[in-house]
Design a protein around this motif. Structure first.
Motif, PDB file in Angstrom:
ATOM      1  N   LEU A  56      -0.174   1.133  -4.103  1.00  0.00           N
ATOM      2  CA  LEU A  56      -1.599   1.427  -4.235  1.00  0.00           C
ATOM      3  C   LEU A  56      -1.879   2.653  -5.099  1.00  0.00           C
ATOM      4  N   HIS A  70      -2.975   0.627  -9.585  1.00  0.00           N
ATOM      5  CA  HIS A  70      -2.238   0.124  -8.425  1.00  0.00           C
ATOM      6  C   HIS A  70      -0.917  -0.531  -8.818  1.00  0.00           C
ATOM      7  N   GLU A  94       0.824  -1.215   0.000  1.00  0.00           N
ATOM      8  CA  GLU A  94       0.000   0.000   0.000  1.00  0.00           C
ATOM      9  C   GLU A  94       0.861   1.270   0.000  1.00  0.00           C
ATOM     10  N   VAL A 114      -8.510  -0.753  -2.875  1.00  0.00           N
ATOM     11  CA  VAL A 114      -8.091  -1.572  -4.013  1.00  0.00           C
ATOM     12  C   VAL A 114      -9.305  -1.833  -4.899  1.00  0.00           C
TER      13      VAL A 114
END
Length: 237
Positions: A47, A52, A9, A76
């Motif tokens: 992310l 992503h 992330e 996501v």
């Protein structure tokens, strides 16, 4: 060479000073540096990148995807989750780390809620090897001691693992199935528990060795793609 994509992330490291101190470049970069070898070709994705960082092209070029997530699970996009899911079913390996037990992709692959007990109390974790003959346990001592980690405790709401490799004991008395493998379609999945963002777990040589072993275990198997549906007989009836 195994083509590895490490996905993170990369939110905690930019928002929380206590995490930045431990992983100033991000968990993904710490893992990339810690796992670097002449057997792995490692790229990273995060992310906030377009798609992503997990475009069709990237995933087609990925043999094993390593996934760390925590505070951004809901961010996501579902179509990216579906894309990753399809690649796992086609044979791409997936290594799911720590709080990624609650990621959309892991829950989709498990078909359960994947919930558990947890506590942040800087407790000792002792990770016992309970399947010493498994290749993911190769080169690992009988147990790994981590002086400070977040506690995860049973019951862990997952299907019965195809293989249980590691079992954790915590200072507060809980135990946890901390190293589990699963097979989905042609893909192999390894869930490995340790790795809370405020502790330097991903600098530990034994933890890195387990992840490296997991990558080598989860790499795609070269085999024919199964043919399904209505099928003509192979022999003349």
């Amino acid at each position: 060479m195994i083509n590895v994509t490490i996905w993170n992330e990369f939110l905690h490291e930019k928002l929380h000073e206590e995490v930045t101190r431990v992983y100033p470049e991000g968990i993904h970069i710490a893992l990339q540096k810690g796992l670097a070898s002449d057997k792995l070709n490692i790229r990273t994705a995060t992310l906030e990148e377009a798609e992503h960082g997990l475009t069709e092209e990237v995933l087609q070029q990925t043999d094993v995807l390593v996934w760390w997530g925590h505070m951004g699970h809901d961010q996501v996009a579902d179509h990216i989750v579906d894309r990753v899911h399809a690649r796992v079913m086609e044979g791409m390996g997936l290594i799911v780390l720590h709080s990624a037990h609650f990621s959309k992709i892991f829950k989709k692959l498990m078909g359960t809620g994947c919930d558990l007990k947890w506590r942040e109390a800087n407790e000792k974790e002792r990770i016992w090897v309970v399947n010493p003959g498994h290749p993911i346990a190769s080169g690992i001592p009988e147990y790994i001691n981590l002086e400070h980690e977040e506690m995860y405790g049973e019951h862990f709401d997952i299907p019965a693992p195809d293989e249980l490799i590691f079992l954790s004991w915590f200072q507060g008395g809980e135990v946890f199935r901390s190293g589990c493998t699963f097979y989905r379609g042609q893909g192999k999945i390894f869930y490995f528990r340790p790795g809370h963002e405020t502790f330097p777990t991903y600098y530990n040589e034994h933890i890195l060795k387990v992840i490296d072993n997991g990558i080598h275990w989860a790499k795609p198997t070269i085999t024919a793609t199964p043919v399904r549906g209505n099928h003509a007989p192979l022999e003349i009836l």
